[in-house]
Write a protein that holds these residues in place. Sequence first.
Motif, PDB file in Angstrom:
ATOM      1  N   ALA A  55      56.854  39.373  48.539  1.00 23.98           N
ATOM      2  CA  ALA A  55      55.470  39.116  48.115  1.00 23.98           C
ATOM      3  C   ALA A  55      55.336  37.662  47.680  1.00 23.98           C
ATOM      4  O   ALA A  55      56.226  37.111  47.030  1.00 23.98           O
ATOM      5  CB  ALA A  55      55.087  40.048  46.981  1.00 23.98           C
ATOM      6  N   PRO A  56      54.234  37.021  48.031  1.00 24.23           N
ATOM      7  CA  PRO A  56      54.047  35.617  47.664  1.00 24.23           C
ATOM      8  C   PRO A  56      53.817  35.455  46.165  1.00 24.23           C
ATOM      9  O   PRO A  56      53.473  36.410  45.466  1.00 24.23           O
ATOM     10  CB  PRO A  56      52.801  35.208  48.457  1.00 24.23           C
ATOM     11  N   THR A  57      54.001  34.241  45.700  1.00 28.54           N
ATOM     12  CA  THR A  57      53.732  33.942  44.299  1.00 28.54           C
ATOM     13  C   THR A  57      52.388  33.232  44.198  1.00 28.54           C
ATOM     14  O   THR A  57      51.910  32.636  45.159  1.00 28.54           O
ATOM     15  CB  THR A  57      54.821  33.031  43.695  1.00 28.54           C
ATOM     16  N   VAL A  58      51.799  33.297  43.029  1.00 25.49           N
ATOM     17  CA  VAL A  58      50.560  32.563  42.768  1.00 25.49           C
ATOM     18  C   VAL A  58      50.974  31.151  42.377  1.00 25.49           C
ATOM     19  O   VAL A  58      51.734  30.962  41.430  1.00 25.49           O
ATOM     20  CB  VAL A  58      49.752  33.228  41.631  1.00 25.49           C
ATOM     21  N   SER A  59      50.489  30.168  43.110  1.00 23.59           N
ATOM     22  CA  SER A  59      50.902  28.791  42.837  1.00 23.59           C
ATOM     23  C   SER A  59      50.129  28.210  41.658  1.00 23.59           C
ATOM     24  O   SER A  59      49.024  28.651  41.326  1.00 23.59           O
ATOM     25  CB  SER A  59      50.687  27.922  44.071  1.00 23.59           C
ATOM     26  N   TRP A  60      50.708  27.212  41.048  1.00 25.13           N
ATOM     27  CA  TRP A  60      50.052  26.528  39.937  1.00 25.13           C
ATOM     28  C   TRP A  60      48.827  25.777  40.428  1.00 25.13           C
ATOM     29  O   TRP A  60      47.873  25.583  39.686  1.00 25.13           O
ATOM     30  CB  TRP A  60      51.039  25.602  39.223  1.00 25.13           C
ATOM     31  N   LEU A  61      48.836  25.367  41.691  1.00 19.78           N
ATOM     32  CA  LEU A  61      47.668  24.704  42.260  1.00 19.78           C
ATOM     33  C   LEU A  61      46.464  25.656  42.285  1.00 19.78           C
ATOM     34  O   LEU A  61      45.331  25.244  42.052  1.00 19.78           O
ATOM     35  CB  LEU A  61      47.983  24.181  43.665  1.00 19.78           C
ATOM     36  N   THR A  62      46.725  26.923  42.534  1.00 21.39           N
ATOM     37  CA  THR A  62      45.661  27.929  42.490  1.00 21.39           C
ATOM     38  C   THR A  62      45.049  28.003  41.097  1.00 21.39           C
ATOM     39  O   THR A  62      43.824  28.080  40.941  1.00 21.39           O
ATOM     40  CB  THR A  62      46.214  29.308  42.889  1.00 21.39           C
ATOM     41  N   LEU A  63      45.909  27.952  40.088  1.00 22.46           N
ATOM     42  CA  LEU A  63      45.423  28.008  38.708  1.00 22.46           C
ATOM     43  C   LEU A  63      44.565  26.788  38.384  1.00 22.46           C
ATOM     44  O   LEU A  63      43.523  26.908  37.726  1.00 22.46           O
ATOM     45  CB  LEU A  63      46.597  28.097  37.737  1.00 22.46           C
ATOM     46  N   VAL A  64      44.977  25.631  38.877  1.00 21.47           N
ATOM     47  CA  VAL A  64      44.206  24.406  38.638  1.00 21.47           C
ATOM     48  C   VAL A  64      42.848  24.500  39.337  1.00 21.47           C
ATOM     49  O   VAL A  64      41.810  24.155  38.761  1.00 21.47           O
ATOM     50  CB  VAL A  64      44.999  23.167  39.109  1.00 21.47           C
ATOM     51  N   ALA A  65      42.852  24.987  40.581  1.00 25.75           N
ATOM     52  CA  ALA A  65      41.596  25.096  41.337  1.00 25.75           C
ATOM     53  C   ALA A  65      40.634  26.076  40.674  1.00 25.75           C
ATOM     54  O   ALA A  65      39.436  25.802  40.539  1.00 25.75           O
ATOM     55  CB  ALA A  65      41.890  25.526  42.775  1.00 25.75           C
ATOM     56  N   LEU A 112      36.560  40.352  41.689  1.00 22.84           N
ATOM     57  CA  LEU A 112      37.518  40.817  42.695  1.00 22.84           C
ATOM     58  C   LEU A 112      38.873  40.138  42.499  1.00 22.84           C
ATOM     59  O   LEU A 112      39.918  40.791  42.510  1.00 22.84           O
ATOM     60  CB  LEU A 112      36.983  40.554  44.105  1.00 22.84           C
ATOM     61  N   CYS A 113      38.868  38.833  42.296  1.00 18.08           N
ATOM     62  CA  CYS A 113      40.121  38.102  42.104  1.00 18.08           C
ATOM     63  C   CYS A 113      40.806  38.481  40.798  1.00 18.08           C
ATOM     64  O   CYS A 113      42.033  38.537  40.731  1.00 18.08           O
ATOM     65  CB  CYS A 113      39.875  36.599  42.169  1.00 18.08           C
ATOM     66  N   THR A 114      40.028  38.767  39.762  1.00 15.72           N
ATOM     67  CA  THR A 114      40.614  39.248  38.509  1.00 15.72           C
ATOM     68  C   THR A 114      41.428  40.503  38.771  1.00 15.72           C
ATOM     69  O   THR A 114      42.576  40.623  38.332  1.00 15.72           O
ATOM     70  CB  THR A 114      39.514  39.551  37.466  1.00 15.72           C
ATOM     71  N   ALA A 144      44.513  35.807  36.498  1.00 14.81           N
ATOM     72  CA  ALA A 144      43.543  36.863  36.166  1.00 14.81           C
ATOM     73  C   ALA A 144      42.657  36.432  35.001  1.00 14.81           C
ATOM     74  O   ALA A 144      41.437  36.645  35.029  1.00 14.81           O
ATOM     75  CB  ALA A 144      44.275  38.166  35.844  1.00 14.81           C
ATOM     76  N   VAL A 145      43.256  35.811  33.996  1.00 14.18           N
ATOM     77  CA  VAL A 145      42.471  35.343  32.842  1.00 14.18           C
ATOM     78  C   VAL A 145      41.490  34.255  33.274  1.00 14.18           C
ATOM     79  O   VAL A 145      40.311  34.261  32.871  1.00 14.18           O
ATOM     80  CB  VAL A 145      43.407  34.839  31.715  1.00 14.18           C
ATOM     81  N   ILE A 146      41.944  33.332  34.097  1.00 16.38           N
ATOM     82  CA  ILE A 146      41.053  32.270  34.573  1.00 16.38           C
ATOM     83  C   ILE A 146      39.943  32.863  35.442  1.00 16.38           C
ATOM     84  O   ILE A 146      38.797  32.405  35.382  1.00 16.38           O
ATOM     85  CB  ILE A 146      41.846  31.184  35.326  1.00 16.38           C
ATOM     86  N   SER A 147      40.266  33.903  36.199  1.00 17.65           N
ATOM     87  CA  SER A 147      39.235  34.570  37.006  1.00 17.65           C
ATOM     88  C   SER A 147      38.183  35.228  36.122  1.00 17.65           C
ATOM     89  O   SER A 147      37.001  35.251  36.473  1.00 17.65           O
ATOM     90  CB  SER A 147      39.876  35.606  37.931  1.00 17.65           C
TER      91      SER A 147
END
Length: 171
Positions: A55-65, A112-114, A144-147
Amino acid sequence: MVSGSPGPGRAPGQQPPRPGSVRPTSRRLLIAIAVLGAAIGVTMVKAIESGGGVAPTVSWLTLVAWSFLAALLFVAARNTNQRLHVRRERIEPSRAVFLLMLGKASAFVGALCTGVYAGFALSFVNALGSSGPRNRVITAGVAAVISVLVVTAGLLLERACRVPEDPDETP
């Protein structure tokens, strides 16, 4: 409809929506979308791993975006609220519709993303002893929190787009 009945979906004493108006986003619908997203997240991880994949990981770049998007939505909500409700300025109808739809869409996608990120994090909670799953739980949990912040900002933007009851009345 029976006389005196509030009608379907309305509480007693609540006025029917004006023609051309949009109803506020239902919190129940957002919760249902988040629950559906969680099911999608858990199922996605199980399907990938049962097929022999990782399973892929959530990147830190995703969190920044996501953080950047949430910040932009909060700024747009604040500016729109200031213009419409504090300074009582008028804005172009097309801009108001754009901001309203941006707020609604952000709330739906954020919900949905949350759920997807929460489901993704829950999939790895059992294996928190090793660093790989721990990092996945942390980054997916933060996502999830950022979402949730994106959902909140979207709802605030939607609320800021509400037209005052009497737009011709100036303070």
